[in-house]
Design an enzyme around this catalytic site. Sequence first.
Site, short mmCIF file in Angstrom:
data_model
loop_
_atom_site.label_atom_id
_atom_site.label_comp_id
_atom_site.label_asym_id
_atom_site.label_seq_id
_atom_site.Cartn_x
_atom_site.Cartn_y
_atom_site.Cartn_z
N ASP A 146 35.36 39.65 36.95
CA ASP A 146 36.39 39.32 37.94
C ASP A 146 37.29 40.52 38.25
O ASP A 146 37.81 40.63 39.34
CB ASP A 146 37.25 38.16 37.42
CG ASP A 146 36.49 36.85 37.49
OD1 ASP A 146 35.78 36.63 38.48
OD2 ASP A 146 36.58 36.04 36.54
N ASN B 255 30.52 40.90 29.80
CA ASN B 255 30.54 39.49 29.37
C ASN B 255 29.20 39.14 28.75
O ASN B 255 28.30 39.97 28.68
CB ASN B 255 30.88 38.57 30.55
CG ASN B 255 29.88 38.69 31.68
OD1 ASN B 255 28.72 38.34 31.53
ND2 ASN B 255 30.31 39.24 32.80
O1 C5P Z 1 34.75 32.51 40.69
P1 C5P Z 1 33.66 32.35 39.69
O2 C5P Z 1 33.34 33.65 38.97
O3 C5P Z 1 33.85 31.22 38.74
O4 C5P Z 1 32.37 31.98 40.57
C1 C5P Z 1 31.07 31.99 40.06
C2 C5P Z 1 30.09 32.22 41.17
O5 C5P Z 1 30.54 33.25 42.01
C3 C5P Z 1 28.75 32.68 40.64
O6 C5P Z 1 27.77 32.26 41.56
C4 C5P Z 1 28.89 34.19 40.67
O7 C5P Z 1 27.64 34.83 40.76
C5 C5P Z 1 29.71 34.39 41.91
N1 C5P Z 1 30.61 35.55 41.90
C6 C5P Z 1 30.35 36.64 42.71
N2 C5P Z 1 31.22 37.70 42.73
C7 C5P Z 1 32.33 37.69 41.97
C8 C5P Z 1 32.62 36.59 41.15
C9 C5P Z 1 31.73 35.54 41.12
O8 C5P Z 1 29.33 36.65 43.39
N3 C5P Z 1 33.14 38.73 42.01
#
Ligand code: C5P
Length: 394
Positions: free
Chosen positions: A274, A206
């Site tokens: 993700d 990304n």
């Molecule tokens: O769920 P989302 O990606 O929108 O959430 C963002 C937050 O979650 C950020 O703080 C990111 O660093 C963390 N995150 C994480 N591990 C993942 C996905 C997101 O620590 N697999």
Amino acid sequence: MKRVLLIVSGGIAAYKALELVRLLTKAGYGVTSVLTQAGAQFVTPLSLQALTGNKVYTELFSLTDESEMGHIELSRSADLVVVAPASADILAKMAAGLAGDLASTLLLATDKRVLVAPAMNVRMWEHAATQANMALLQTRGVLVVPPDAGPMACGEFGPGRLAEPPVILAAIEAALGVGGPLTGKHAIVTSGPTHEPIDPVRYIANRSSGKQGHAIAAALAALGARVTLVSGPVEIGDPAGVQTVHVETAAQMLAAVEAALPADIAVCAAAVGDWRVADEAPHKMKKDGGVPPALHLMENPDILARLSAPGPQRPKLVVGFAAETERLEEYAAAKRARKGCDWIVANNVGGTGIMGGEENEVLLLSADGARAWPKAGKIEVAAKLAAKIGEFFA
Ligand code: C5P
């Protein structure tokens, strides 16, 4: 007695350097000062000399100065080199490694930590050249006390005013290890993107640059914390004074974070992929003119959620990020509840080139509600967040 070598460069804020000297000497520090040619247009060597009680150095090629104390000796006898105010010009010289006068030569020759407190016109501060210089200097370990925002002497409004002298004094004390608000605390910061392999040569990634997370790691270290930065693949250097662990995938990032526990603070600024490819190909996939391959994805572990889960290893303060393009507060609040973290730094990444850019516009969400911060450089956002974390532990 700890000694500070104070370099005063040009700008209307140079007069505030006199107040900084007064605070430093009152707190028991020895101060030797260097005045650049432009700095000498705003304050006189005599006033600096009177306040420091020491000779003021101004010229690189002055024979008397050199015979008394060469430029190497000047910085060798100091515990910390401080540039306040730091003009756009001296910051550019530092970034480029120029050494055409006493101040820049000292900054190139010193083996001591350097702390800069920039002050300049808002447009000069926001210029891509200055921001790039600042980012580069931070990766080399230069500590930054960002400028304040407000009405400026030039009639404009915005960031560029020298930070207040007590704020600079606190940063100096933290840099010298004298009671920074986060001294004795361990912080884990995740930063950058992850690369999830498809085959040995391809991956899913990304646009995250790591600029915000790296700046947060540096800002926490500047307040005295011991910082472990777990970084995905980025093009920026490791911040000095921080232990950086390099990883590629989300699974490796989680393993590195868990290995770094226990911690008092966790800031998850990484843009973790993700999904990963469930059936990663052992060899480079070949196109054969047939049906293009379909990728089978599976969900990655959520590092923030794992860190936030109750248990003996849970850091006292867990901060997550939420990059959204709409309904910022609503989505961020839902994310905070879902992940179980204490604070969410929500940023609007919609359409303005925030991701990968130099600036950030954020909303800080905690149990006390949401607070919007004005759009600012990532270094300033990092300093503000670190200061808030410092207050949390006060
Ligand atoms: O769920 P989302 O990606 O929108 O959430 C963002 C937050 O979650 C950020 O703080 C990111 O660093 C963390 N995150 C994480 N591990 C993942 C996905 C997101 O620590 N697999």
